[in-house]
Design a protein around this motif. Structure first.
Motif, short mmCIF file in Angstrom:
data_model
loop_
_atom_site.label_atom_id
_atom_site.label_comp_id
_atom_site.label_asym_id
_atom_site.label_seq_id
_atom_site.Cartn_x
_atom_site.Cartn_y
_atom_site.Cartn_z
N VAL A 96 0.62 -1.14 0.01
CA VAL A 96 0.15 0.03 -0.08
C VAL A 96 0.75 1.23 0.01
O VAL A 96 0.53 2.22 -0.92
N ASP A 97 1.94 1.16 0.79
CA ASP A 97 2.97 2.43 0.83
C ASP A 97 3.47 2.67 -0.63
O ASP A 97 3.80 3.86 -1.10
N GLY A 98 3.95 1.56 -1.05
CA GLY A 98 4.43 1.46 -2.16
C GLY A 98 3.60 2.04 -3.37
O GLY A 98 4.23 2.96 -4.14
N LEU A 152 1.49 -5.43 -7.07
CA LEU A 152 0.36 -5.85 -7.14
C LEU A 152 0.36 -7.39 -6.45
O LEU A 152 -0.51 -7.80 -5.94
N ARG A 153 1.09 -8.09 -6.92
CA ARG A 153 1.20 -9.56 -6.44
C ARG A 153 1.21 -9.73 -5.02
O ARG A 153 0.43 -10.31 -4.45
N ARG A 154 2.27 -8.82 -4.52
CA ARG A 154 2.34 -8.85 -2.89
C ARG A 154 1.11 -8.27 -2.48
O ARG A 154 0.97 -8.72 -1.19
N GLY A 155 0.67 -6.99 -2.71
CA GLY A 155 -0.63 -6.57 -2.16
C GLY A 155 -1.66 -7.55 -2.34
O GLY A 155 -2.39 -7.63 -1.23
N GLU A 156 -1.87 -8.41 -3.24
CA GLU A 156 -2.91 -9.45 -3.53
C GLU A 156 -2.36 -10.45 -2.43
O GLU A 156 -3.60 -10.62 -1.53
N ALA A 158 -1.08 -10.38 0.48
CA ALA A 158 -1.36 -9.76 1.82
C ALA A 158 -2.72 -9.27 1.88
O ALA A 158 -3.03 -9.01 3.16
N GLY A 159 -3.68 -9.35 1.04
CA GLY A 159 -5.00 -9.34 1.29
C GLY A 159 -5.35 -7.79 1.07
O GLY A 159 -6.44 -7.16 1.26
N ALA A 160 -4.30 -6.79 0.74
CA ALA A 160 -4.39 -5.50 0.49
C ALA A 160 -5.25 -4.92 -0.81
O ALA A 160 -5.75 -4.05 -0.92
N PHE A 161 -4.83 -5.96 -1.92
CA PHE A 161 -5.32 -5.42 -3.03
C PHE A 161 -6.42 -6.52 -3.72
O PHE A 161 -6.10 -7.76 -3.50
N ARG A 162 -7.09 -6.02 -4.47
CA ARG A 162 -7.98 -7.19 -5.19
C ARG A 162 -7.13 -7.91 -6.19
O ARG A 162 -6.25 -7.66 -6.73
N ALA A 163 -7.82 -8.99 -6.60
CA ALA A 163 -6.87 -9.73 -7.50
C ALA A 163 -7.26 -9.36 -9.17
O ALA A 163 -8.36 -8.83 -9.31
N GLY A 164 -6.38 -9.77 -10.01
CA GLY A 164 -6.35 -9.66 -11.43
C GLY A 164 -6.38 -8.36 -11.81
O GLY A 164 -6.72 -8.08 -13.13
N VAL A 213 -7.31 5.71 -6.68
CA VAL A 213 -6.50 4.39 -7.03
C VAL A 213 -6.49 3.40 -5.82
O VAL A 213 -6.71 2.33 -6.21
N LEU A 214 -6.42 3.79 -4.87
CA LEU A 214 -6.37 3.03 -3.60
C LEU A 214 -7.74 2.45 -3.47
O LEU A 214 -7.83 1.27 -2.94
N ALA A 215 -8.68 3.23 -3.47
CA ALA A 215 -10.23 2.66 -3.22
C ALA A 215 -10.17 1.74 -4.29
O ALA A 215 -10.95 0.46 -4.17
N TYR A 216 -9.95 1.75 -5.63
CA TYR A 216 -10.13 0.67 -6.52
C TYR A 216 -9.32 -0.61 -6.24
O TYR A 216 -9.88 -1.37 -6.56
N LEU A 217 -8.26 -0.33 -5.85
CA LEU A 217 -7.20 -1.59 -5.51
C LEU A 217 -8.00 -2.31 -4.42
O LEU A 217 -7.30 -3.45 -4.30
N GLY A 218 -8.39 -1.65 -3.38
CA GLY A 218 -8.89 -2.30 -2.11
C GLY A 218 -9.68 -3.46 -2.40
O GLY A 218 -10.69 -3.60 -3.36
N ARG A 219 -9.68 -4.34 -1.67
CA ARG A 219 -10.67 -5.63 -1.76
C ARG A 219 -11.98 -5.14 -1.39
O ARG A 219 -12.50 -4.46 -0.59
#
Length: 219
Positions: A96-98, A152-156, A158-164, A213-219
């Motif tokens: 998320v910080d990155g 993106l893979r690390r964020g996914e 870690a449960g911080a980013f949506r998949a795909g 952008v972070l709102a879009y990436l959030g699960r």
């Protein structure tokens, strides 16, 4: 916002220089100024040589002419932002910080390098004709997409980013949210009665892009 491009010692007279690297750098810096101010069609080789303090023949020697010089300026303009991104090492941070720092970096780079936006607009008018002929342009962008994919893979994981999430689409979104604002800030300021070039407005826009952008990436 309208600060001139950084000069590579443009005041020096390099026509008699035996340092090809310095001469070439001075020509590229002068050409960046000229193409930014006048576009491809309006730029003149004589003016570029004068700005660089170089013999006009050196431009033809190094670049083959105005079109070749313009293509070299485009490549170097893209290379500069890619080098800065790689040096920033955003992919090594918490996901998320990155991502937040990548967005903030991109926004501030656009603000601090108006020549980048100007040259992109010019090349789009020419339907990317010169970029299509570049052998370097895709190589320059591969590290960025690789780092963004890893983030993106690390964020996914870690449960911080949506998949795909498509890293190319994501980067285009990040760039577009800043590019449109800055490219149209004068007309938008007039339409909405707000000085969108004011420091407070620029800060607010940067934070808005991060939030979107972070709102879009959030699960």
């Amino acid at each position: 916002m309208e600060a001139p491009v950084d000069k590579v010692d443009l005041g020096r007279r390099l026509s008699g220089s035996r340092d090809p690297g310095r001469t070439r750098a001075a020509i590229l810096a002068a050409a960046t100024q000229e193409f930014t101010a006048k576009g491809l069609n309006g730029a003149r080789v004589d003016s570029i040589a004068k700005r660089a303090g170089a013999n006009k023949r050196m431009i033809y020697h190094y670049f083959g002419g105005k079109e070749g010089l313009y293509a070299a300026v485009l490549e170097e303009t893209y290379a500069a932002i890619r080098r800065a991104e790689i040096g920033f090492r955003f992919a090594d941070r918490d996901p998320v910080d990155g991502m937040r720092e990548l967005i903030r970096f991109t926004w501030h780079y656009f603000i601090e390098h108006p020549e980048f936006l100007s040259l992109l607009a010019t090349e789009n008018l020419h339907h990317a004709r010169h970029l299509k002929q570049s052998r370097r342009i895709r190589e320059l962008h591969s590290p960025l997409i690789g780092m963004l994919s890893a983030l993106l893979r690390r964020g996914e994981k870690a449960g911080a980013f949506r998949a795909g999430v498509d890293p190319v689409q994501l980067y285009i979104t990040i760039a577009a949210l800043g590019f449109f604002y800055l490219s149209n800030r004068h007309t938008l300021s007039t339409i909405f009665g707000r000085d969108l070039s004011a420091p407070a407005q620029l800060r607010a826009r940067g934070e808005h892009i991060i939030a979107v952008v972070l709102a879009y990436l959030g699960r």
